[in-house]
Design a protein around this motif. Structure first.
Motif, PDB file in Angstrom:
ATOM      1  N   ALA A  80      45.567 -90.803 -59.580  1.00  0.00           N
ATOM      2  CA  ALA A  80      46.885 -90.168 -59.427  1.00  0.00           C
ATOM      3  C   ALA A  80      46.812 -88.667 -59.121  1.00  0.00           C
ATOM      4  N   ASP A  81      45.951 -87.933 -59.849  1.00  0.00           N
ATOM      5  CA  ASP A  81      45.879 -86.478 -59.636  1.00  0.00           C
ATOM      6  C   ASP A  81      45.434 -86.156 -58.213  1.00  0.00           C
ATOM      7  N   GLU A  82      44.450 -86.927 -57.748  1.00  0.00           N
ATOM      8  CA  GLU A  82      43.920 -86.698 -56.395  1.00  0.00           C
ATOM      9  C   GLU A  82      45.008 -87.007 -55.361  1.00  0.00           C
ATOM     10  N   LEU A  83      45.708 -88.133 -55.587  1.00  0.00           N
ATOM     11  CA  LEU A  83      46.750 -88.543 -54.631  1.00  0.00           C
ATOM     12  C   LEU A  83      47.882 -87.534 -54.559  1.00  0.00           C
ATOM     13  N   GLU A  84      48.253 -87.020 -55.713  1.00  0.00           N
ATOM     14  CA  GLU A  84      49.386 -86.097 -55.754  1.00  0.00           C
ATOM     15  C   GLU A  84      49.135 -84.910 -54.825  1.00  0.00           C
ATOM     16  N   LEU A 122      43.937 -92.883 -47.104  1.00  0.00           N
ATOM     17  CA  LEU A 122      43.400 -92.369 -48.368  1.00  0.00           C
ATOM     18  C   LEU A 122      42.462 -93.379 -49.003  1.00  0.00           C
ATOM     19  N   ASN A 123      41.336 -92.886 -49.512  1.00  0.00           N
ATOM     20  CA  ASN A 123      40.354 -93.710 -50.192  1.00  0.00           C
ATOM     21  C   ASN A 123      41.043 -94.484 -51.325  1.00  0.00           C
ATOM     22  N   THR A 124      40.787 -95.795 -51.396  1.00  0.00           N
ATOM     23  CA  THR A 124      41.457 -96.615 -52.417  1.00  0.00           C
ATOM     24  C   THR A 124      40.995 -96.251 -53.824  1.00  0.00           C
TER      25      THR A 124
END
Ligand code: MLC
Ligand code: AMP
Length: 501
Positions: A89-93, A83-85
């Motif tokens: 949070a919303d994108e990661l979730e 995953l792009n650093t």
């Protein structure tokens, strides 16, 4: 027991006492050191209960340990999801929930946040220096983990690409997809065990992870492994390298520095460019300055690499070269799907062992883009000239490519439309001197309201990776629309095309 990707790319490192990775500070990891690291991490994954086919999501800074995690996944048959650093949070979730990742590796500073996002997953940490609970658990492990039995069709990686509707799609890449491309590229670009690739790309996307790393591994070469593209560092280390792969921004930045001259590239044999269009003027300026003709190639997350300019033949500026061995390419009509005549512009479709297995848990999207006969509809518009060279002339997909990163306007527009005082929005990409394209947001105010741009910027900053955030905002009375009511983004691009000039 077989594990084609591991057996070909990583197993040969076991007997290699020569450098595989050299860091910016001169620290060296031999091939054997690297494999020991990967083996130890593989032990941690097995102990955590991961079995072949499980997903591991990693949002970590670039380091040898971060790269070893990819090798550990291949070894254990775990599907690697980098995953792009920059993701928030919303994108990661979304990525973690959608993939059902069983293990998440993140920076120690993000641990609390990720535990909240992924309550059912094991969360381990890894920082930019390679320290964290993953490394603590791996330390001292000496029991070798046997490679998991895998077939070429089995998944090796899941890479998310943004979708035109704003929802990202997980591209399922098999061992065979990655392996076939690595072997073809190593051969086509004449990589050997004598090569030293200057690696300054991120390792969470296809270019840095697969095109660069897998190709070097397939040929037994080595890498100067830099955390990111830092102009001074790259200029200092290029004299020790034989090859570099970059996005166009790497080349425009090098050319903007007077220190970049023939002496710096005296040992270099190959520069490649991709992920975004390389301007013909950059190609020519680079040749004038260095005597090297950049080799431009074309690919995407779903397909790895499709076309390449020739190593020995004519590398033509403004083209992405010829279909690679094993890749079939045709140009089709966007509406009917019928193949067009040579020279006509249409949608680029590709088929070959490089083409992915489909989108993770999205059968409709897969069916819409991957034909039953195996051709993948890229969404890029191109034509093939009389000599067989492919020219990319546009995109049928509403996509912005900035510094090699993709931004789907819809994802940004959905967030802008929610903002106080905003009636609607349109997000466009316009020429940017450093990033190729820069993101511009055009807002229409709600009746009687005045959007607070400072508040909007702040909200967007907390929700989207920085590279997706608009670098310029405009407020207009209304958006231009065609008779069907569709926003005419070409008109907006004409109106605001010089905001970064
Ligand atoms: C950083 N920023 C970007 C950006 N990168 N904004 C838009 N587009 C980008 N690509 C932001 C920073 O957060 C910062 O924001 C500001 O822009 C200036 O940052 P910088 O210090 O100049 O950026 P830097 O860290 O030097 O990174 C630029 C870069 C990097 C070009 C080196 O973006 C990069 O490594 N790109 C490569 C992407 C890549 O690997 N793509 C491959 C995808 S695979 P602020 O707000 O502080 O000003 C694929 C398939 C294929 O496409 O064919 O290969
Ligand atoms: P990604 O989804 O990040 O893998 O990006 C893939 C897209 O990048 C392709 O569909 C193209 O639009 C673009 N791309 C990759 N290489 C090139 C290139 N050499 N020239 C123009 N566009 C490119």
């Amino acid at each position: 027991m077989a594990n084609p990707l591991f057996d070909t790319l990583f197993a040969p490192l076991a007997t290699r006492a020569t450098p595989f990775l050299t860091m910016a500070d001169g620290t060296v990891l031999t091939g054997r050191d690297f494999l020991v690291l990967a083996q130890a991490q593989a032990g941690v994954l097995v102990e955590a209960g991961l079995t072949p086919g499980d997903r591991l999501a990693a949002q970590v800074e670039k380091s040898p340990e971060a790269l070893a995690l990819y090798a550990a996944c291949v070894l254990t048959g775990v599907v690697f999801l980098p995953l792009n650093t920059g993701y928030q949070a919303d994108e990661l979730e979304y990525f973690i929930t959608d993939s059902g990742a069983r293990l998440v590796v993140c920076d120690p500073r993000a641990e609390g946040r990720l535990r909240a996002i992924a309550p059912d997953a094991t969360v381990l940490t890894l920082d930019a220096a390679g320290q964290g609970s993953l490394s603590t658990r791996a330390a001292g492990r000496t029991d070798p983990v046997s490679p998991a039995d895998r077939a070429e069709d089995d998944l090796a990686a899941l890479l998310y690409t943004s979708g035109t509707t704003g929802r990202s799609k997980g591209a399922m890449l098999s061992q065979g997809n990655l392996l076939s491309n690595a072997l073809v590229l190593a051969d086509l670009w004449k990589f050997t065990a004598d090569d030293v690739l200057l690696h300054a790309l991120p390792i969470f996307h296809t270019h840095g992870l697969f095109v660069a790393t897998n190709t070097v591994l397939a040929s037994g070469g080595a890498m100067i492994f830099l955390p990111k593209f830092d102009l001074d560092q790259v200029l200092g280390l290029l004299p020790q390298a034989t090859s570099m792969m970059g996005v166009p921004t790497f080349y425009t930045r090098l050319l903007s520095d007077a220190r970049f001259d023939r002496d710096v590239v005296a040992r270099m044999r190959l520069f490649t460019s991709g992920s975004a269009p390389l301007l013909a003027e950059t190609h020519r300026a680079f040749e004038d300055r260095t005597g090297h003709r950049i080799l431009e190639r074309y690919g995407m997350t779903e397909t790895n690499m499709n076309t390449s300019n020739p190593y020995d033949g004519d590398r033509r500026a403004g083209t992405v070269g010829l279909p690679m061995p094993g890749v079939e390419l045709k140009i089709t009509d966007a509406d009917s799907g019928a193949e067009l005549l040579q020279g006509e512009a249409g949608i680029i479709e590709v088929r070959g062992a490089n083409v992915f297995q489909g989108y993770w848990q999205m059968p409709e999207k897969t069916a819409a883009e991957l034909r039953e006969d195996g051709f993948f509809i890229t969404g890029d518009i191109g034509r093939v000239d009389a000599d067989g060279y492919v020219h990319i002339v546009g995109r049928a997909k509403d996509l912005i490519i900035s510094g090699g990163y993709n931004i789907y306007p819809k994802e940004v527009e959905l967030i802008l439309d929610e903002q106080d005082g905003v009636l609607e929005s349109a997000v466009i990409g316009v020429p940017h001197p450093d990033f190729g394209e820069g993101v511009v947001a055009i807002l229409v105010a709600a009746p009687g309201a005045t959007p607070d741009l400072q508040a909007i910027r702040a909200d967007v900053a907390g929700r989207l990776a920085r590279f997706k955030q608009p670098k310029h905002y405009e407020i207009v009375p209304e958006l231009p629309r065609n008779t069907m009511g569709k926003v005419q983004k070409n008109v907006l691009r004409d109106d605001w095309g010089d905001v970064f000039k």
